[in-house]
Write a protein that holds these residues in place. Sequence first.
Motif, PDB file in Angstrom:
ATOM      1  N   THR A  63      -0.209   7.636  -3.186  1.00 15.12           N
ATOM      2  CA  THR A  63       0.495   6.590  -3.921  1.00 15.12           C
ATOM      3  C   THR A  63      -0.169   6.352  -5.267  1.00 15.12           C
ATOM      4  O   THR A  63      -1.398   6.414  -5.400  1.00 15.12           O
ATOM      5  CB  THR A  63       0.501   5.262  -3.134  1.00 15.12           C
ATOM      6  N   ILE A  64       0.657   6.105  -6.276  1.00 15.43           N
ATOM      7  CA  ILE A  64       0.152   5.637  -7.562  1.00 15.43           C
ATOM      8  C   ILE A  64       1.237   4.719  -8.127  1.00 15.43           C
ATOM      9  O   ILE A  64       2.197   5.158  -8.759  1.00 15.43           O
ATOM     10  CB  ILE A  64      -0.252   6.795  -8.504  1.00 15.43           C
ATOM     11  N   VAL A  65       1.084   3.449  -7.847  1.00 16.65           N
ATOM     12  CA  VAL A  65       2.090   2.441  -8.197  1.00 16.65           C
ATOM     13  C   VAL A  65       1.527   1.517  -9.280  1.00 16.65           C
ATOM     14  O   VAL A  65       0.530   1.843  -9.925  1.00 16.65           O
ATOM     15  CB  VAL A  65       2.560   1.685  -6.938  1.00 16.65           C
ATOM     16  N   GLY A  66       2.182   0.387  -9.520  1.00 12.41           N
ATOM     17  CA  GLY A  66       1.822  -0.409 -10.680  1.00 12.41           C
ATOM     18  C   GLY A  66       0.665  -1.378 -10.531  1.00 12.41           C
ATOM     19  O   GLY A  66      -0.348  -1.277 -11.215  1.00 12.41           O
ATOM     20  N   TYR A  67       0.804  -2.323  -9.618  1.00 11.56           N
ATOM     21  CA  TYR A  67      -0.104  -3.463  -9.548  1.00 11.56           C
ATOM     22  C   TYR A  67      -0.646  -3.634  -8.126  1.00 11.56           C
ATOM     23  O   TYR A  67      -0.070  -3.102  -7.174  1.00 11.56           O
ATOM     24  CB  TYR A  67       0.636  -4.734  -9.993  1.00 11.56           C
ATOM     25  N   PRO A  68      -1.735  -4.398  -7.965  1.00 10.67           N
ATOM     26  CA  PRO A  68      -2.277  -4.613  -6.625  1.00 10.67           C
ATOM     27  C   PRO A  68      -1.263  -5.163  -5.630  1.00 10.67           C
ATOM     28  O   PRO A  68      -1.279  -4.774  -4.451  1.00 10.67           O
ATOM     29  CB  PRO A  68      -3.421  -5.608  -6.875  1.00 10.67           C
ATOM     30  N   ASN A  69      -0.366  -6.036  -6.086  1.00  9.06           N
ATOM     31  CA  ASN A  69       0.640  -6.561  -5.149  1.00  9.06           C
ATOM     32  C   ASN A  69       1.595  -5.457  -4.685  1.00  9.06           C
ATOM     33  O   ASN A  69       2.093  -5.481  -3.559  1.00  9.06           O
ATOM     34  CB  ASN A  69       1.418  -7.724  -5.775  1.00  9.06           C
ATOM     35  N   ASP A  70       1.835  -4.455  -5.566  1.00  8.59           N
ATOM     36  CA  ASP A  70       2.640  -3.301  -5.157  1.00  8.59           C
ATOM     37  C   ASP A  70       1.901  -2.478  -4.107  1.00  8.59           C
ATOM     38  O   ASP A  70       2.498  -2.014  -3.135  1.00  8.59           O
ATOM     39  CB  ASP A  70       2.954  -2.415  -6.366  1.00  8.59           C
ATOM     40  N   VAL A  71       0.599  -2.282  -4.328  1.00 11.09           N
ATOM     41  CA  VAL A  71      -0.228  -1.538  -3.376  1.00 11.09           C
ATOM     42  C   VAL A  71      -0.218  -2.236  -2.018  1.00 11.09           C
ATOM     43  O   VAL A  71      -0.023  -1.603  -0.964  1.00 11.09           O
ATOM     44  CB  VAL A  71      -1.675  -1.398  -3.892  1.00 11.09           C
TER      45      VAL A  71
END
Length: 286
Positions: A63-71
């Motif tokens: 995974t490589i997403v945007g923000y900590p809340n996305d993670v």
Amino acid sequence: MTRIGFIGTGVMGNSMALNLLKSGHELHIFTRTKQKAMNLLEQGATWQHSIADLAQAADVIITIVGYPNDVEDVYLSETGIIKHAKAGSLLIDMTTSKPTLAEEIAKAAKAKGLTALDAPVSGGDIGAKSGKLAIMVGGDQEGFERALPLFEIMGEKIVHQGPAGAGQHTKMCNQITIASNMLGVSEAIAYARKAGLDPSRVLESITTGAAGSWSLTNLAPRMIKGDFAPGFYIKHFIKDMTIALETAEEMGLSTPGLKLALSLYQELAEAGEEDSGTQALIKLFS
């Protein structure tokens, strides 16, 4: 051939996933905007309609997403990876995120018979396309060794930094360094112009000396040309610097250079530049 699930096909993720696909691995894709993955699908990747579907199709999930809340949502929610991944799966989060969240994910993964690594990267769009990213890895040694052949496709400087969270802490060191460096690069170009010099010729002299840095070599030319297309978004750099500043404060560490850089980038974002590349900092010095 490894069955890889990949979530997040933005500026960095798209090129990273493409390098894995070109290396002969079976690639499964899920992202919130399918259109962003069309080039991968056209070259043989398989679209999955949900995280759960992807988790069941893959043995390794990146995974490589945007923000900590996305993670947090991608990994820890009821519809997330840990809930639906097959036992024995290897989970690799390459987002720049909070060290404490990486530790939480690793703990939750272990309880479900999974292995989780935090492996943020540095090198921007150039490094992602060329497969020459720096990859900073946190997690157990066995998981690192299992992931290494895949890391070697995406990067060239791959270092196991320690247990869960160590990769994210290392990325914070990286971003702190870049933050002050970008100030120096911008001020140097502004100074060259003010002194009546040709900034491009100045770069010929200073990039190979003691002032040399990745930002000076790769981003200063873009500044000079007025090319502010994102290799790395300002909004994501602000996110990274905020995490670094908060983590430093939690450890009782003063980082005045980081604080100044963050305030200047926030000023840029408020002026409508949040989707520009980090080299747009030069606009504040023009």
